[in-house]
Design an enzyme around this catalytic site. Structure first.
Site, short mmCIF file in Angstrom:
data_model
loop_
_atom_site.label_atom_id
_atom_site.label_comp_id
_atom_site.label_asym_id
_atom_site.label_seq_id
_atom_site.Cartn_x
_atom_site.Cartn_y
_atom_site.Cartn_z
N HIS A 129 122.88 41.48 31.87
CA HIS A 129 123.70 41.52 30.65
C HIS A 129 123.80 42.99 30.24
O HIS A 129 122.78 43.66 30.08
CB HIS A 129 123.05 40.69 29.54
CG HIS A 129 123.89 40.65 28.30
ND1 HIS A 129 124.89 39.72 28.11
CD2 HIS A 129 123.93 41.46 27.22
CE1 HIS A 129 125.48 39.94 26.95
NE2 HIS A 129 124.91 41.01 26.38
N CYS A 130 125.03 43.50 30.10
CA CYS A 130 125.19 44.93 29.84
C CYS A 130 125.68 45.16 28.40
O CYS A 130 126.80 44.78 28.06
CB CYS A 130 126.18 45.53 30.84
SG CYS A 130 126.30 47.32 30.64
#
Ligand code: ZN
Ligand code: ZN
Length: 282
Positions: A129-130
């Site tokens: 997850h960025c």
């Protein structure tokens, strides 16, 4: 929505602002040395910024993909959970040997799928997850994410080096441009961090592992091999990046036949190897 709109606006404005400094002070400085060098520089840097912004927004707008998009993975009867037929081909299993099921999303989890607490749903071939995108990097947007890394890394390093040269020359004359100095610092900070991340991503692509798989041990049906999805570096690269122009341009979609719910693995090769061993003993 806000989770992607805030970082999306910030990153886009930051890129356009750096480009305005690059196209102004920095290009004039280079053009004074040589008109051709200044011209080539502004063309290349503009090209890199446009590609970086397009790749960035493709990652967000296409999204990583979720098993919730596949009706066959959503059980009809939640009380008597019967795994879908496709689960027989999955190699990632629970400790009791059964197919994985997400109790939050109420969906069967294919190989390489994980539940993301940031997105609050299951993500296909989840990499990570960025927060810079406000979304996950997964099956559908991984290629555009890698393209973003490549273009933003080259842009940051190019601009970082040339801005530093400009600042150095200005200091000799006792002047200083705060904007160019800030661009030089940003170029180096982002360039070096992106370079490290790009190297790590290339390694992952060539070995066909996601970031999660690098750090977490999965339980596979056949544990003879460490990584059942490793098909050799060439096939590994092709499975995400494809070959040819598609590899480098933010066009097309990740639309192979199995759509992220079934991946080629060496389970078949393992069976063939064992069967041929048994035949040779007969
Ligand atoms: Zn889930
Ligand atoms: Zn996520």
């Amino acid at each position: 929505m806000w989770s992607t709109a805030v970082p999306g606006t910030f990153v886009t404005v930051l890129l356009i602002w750096t480009w305005s400094v690059v196209a102004g002070d920095l290009t004039i400085f280079l053009a004074e040395k040589s008109g051709i060098v200044g011209g080539i520089f502004i063309i290349i840097s503009t090209f890199l910024v446009i590609l970086t912004i397009i790749c960035y927004w493709r990652v967000i707008l296409i999204g990583p993909g979720s098993p919730l998009d596949f009706p066959e993975l959503i059980p009809n009867d939640i009380d008597s959970l019967i795994p879908p037929p496709i689960s027989l081909q999955w190699v990632t299993i629970k400790s009791d040997g059964n197919a994985r099921f997400c109790n939050k999303c109420k969906v069967w989890k294919p190989d390489r799928c994980h539940h993301c607490s940031g997105c609050d749903k299951c993500i296909l071939r989840m990499d990570h997850h960025c927060p810079w995108f406000g979304t996950c990097i997964g099956y559908k947007n991984h290629r555009f994410f890698f393209q973003f890394l490549i273009y933003s890394t080259i842009y940051s390093i190019l601009v970082g080096i040339l801005s530093s040269w400009y600042v150095w020359k200005q200091l000799e004359n006792g002047m200083i441009s705060i904007n160019v100095m800030f661009v030089a610092i940003l170029g180096f900070v982002f360039g070096l961090s992106l370079l490290g991340f790009t190297g790590f991503t290339i390694y992952n692509l060539l070995t066909n592992r996601t970031t999660i798989e690098q750090y977490e041990r999965q339980r596979y049906r056949h544990r003879r091999f460490d990584n059942p999805f490793d098909l050799g570096w060439k096939n590994n690269w092709h499975s995400v990046m494809k070959f040819g122009l598609l590899t480098w341009l933010p066009i097309g979609l990740q639309n192979d036949i199995n759509g992220g719910i079934l991946f080629d693995n060496d389970r078949g090769q393992d069976l063939i190897a064992r069967l041929s061993g048994e035949f040779s003993r007969v």
